[in-house]
Design an enzyme around this catalytic site. Sequence first.
Site, PDB file in Angstrom:
ATOM      1  N   ASP A 114       2.712   1.452  -9.576  1.00 22.68           N
ATOM      2  CA  ASP A 114       1.856   1.280  -8.412  1.00 22.68           C
ATOM      3  C   ASP A 114       1.385   2.639  -7.915  1.00 22.68           C
ATOM      4  O   ASP A 114       2.095   3.643  -8.043  1.00 22.68           O
ATOM      5  CB  ASP A 114       2.609   0.566  -7.284  1.00 22.68           C
ATOM      6  CG  ASP A 114       2.617  -0.940  -7.464  1.00 22.68           C
ATOM      7  OD1 ASP A 114       1.769  -1.455  -8.219  1.00 22.68           O
ATOM      8  OD2 ASP A 114       3.464  -1.609  -6.845  1.00 22.68           O
ATOM      9  N   ARG A 165      -4.810  -0.830 -13.953  1.00 28.03           N
ATOM     10  CA  ARG A 165      -5.153  -1.833 -12.938  1.00 28.03           C
ATOM     11  C   ARG A 165      -6.086  -1.164 -11.936  1.00 28.03           C
ATOM     12  O   ARG A 165      -5.735  -0.132 -11.348  1.00 28.03           O
ATOM     13  CB  ARG A 165      -3.911  -2.344 -12.207  1.00 28.03           C
ATOM     14  CG  ARG A 165      -4.252  -3.319 -11.046  1.00 28.03           C
ATOM     15  CD  ARG A 165      -3.136  -3.407 -10.015  1.00 28.03           C
ATOM     16  NE  ARG A 165      -1.973  -4.062 -10.548  1.00 28.03           N
ATOM     17  CZ  ARG A 165      -0.731  -3.840 -10.115  1.00 28.03           C
ATOM     18  NH1 ARG A 165      -0.512  -2.920  -9.178  1.00 28.03           N
ATOM     19  NH2 ARG A 165       0.283  -4.479 -10.631  1.00 28.03           N
TER      20      ARG A 165
END
Length: 288
Positions: A114, A165
């Site tokens: 992340d 992502r």
Amino acid sequence: MLRLPFFLAKGFVAAETMPRALPVIRRAHRTGLLTTVDLLGEHVRDRRLAESARDHYIELLHALAEERRQHGVEVNISIKLSMIGQAIDEDFCLENLRSLLIVARETQGFIRLDMENTTILESTLRLFGAVYPEYPAEIGVVLQAYLKRTREDVERMCDLGARVRLCKGAYREPEQLAYQDMQQIRTHFVECMQVLLTRGRYPAIATHDDRLIAATKEYAAAKDIAADTYEFQMLFGLRPKTQLQVAQSGYNMRVYIPYGNMWLPYYYRRLRERPENVMFLLRNIFRA
């Protein structure tokens, strides 16, 4: 310390513990959704807590491997490097990350790093770069479209062949670093999405924005890019009907499923960092 009841968060957090989160992950899989699982928490500054988070992630990878054996669930997790020592010492964090990647390879799993705010962006990319050559199949990264530098980072990741992502970004950043206007953010998102679909390796397009979903589908169709070469991603609890519709229409849809007892700081921080998230969250509670 005041402890608020979990029901306040249960629409957006699977559970407070891993055993209670696993049935939620299983149910999502049964409906045709892919999943990535996240243990809530960040910015750990105690070595023992960082090691505990590392061990919990390892336990999660093994638990998901068992879920795959029994139910076909993927071994796919998202982690925050600040949970495993990034704010303490990069070498310590790197050692913990390598321990996770060893288990990811053993379990044929995948770990997504992340992305947090820009104060640790370079550190995150540096740590990613340190392990990617050895673990290209086991690790990917997140890039945030509202940052002005992201187009260059996208090109860089495409050159590496790394899995990315792409999301809009949710942290409050200064104007010199990030676009503030939503239309500018959308425009930059589309530019980055097009590069990823054209040159990237199985990119993840993470958005709840209908315009960006449509733009992705239209670009892929125009360039004859197969639907199974990329995926959409959304957060657990946000637009669940749309998640199913996207999956049922032939696209890969992955749901980001968080769990853990650190749900209050996690959501409070995001609402505080970007006040518009309050309205976004309220809008999407009742939106299909």
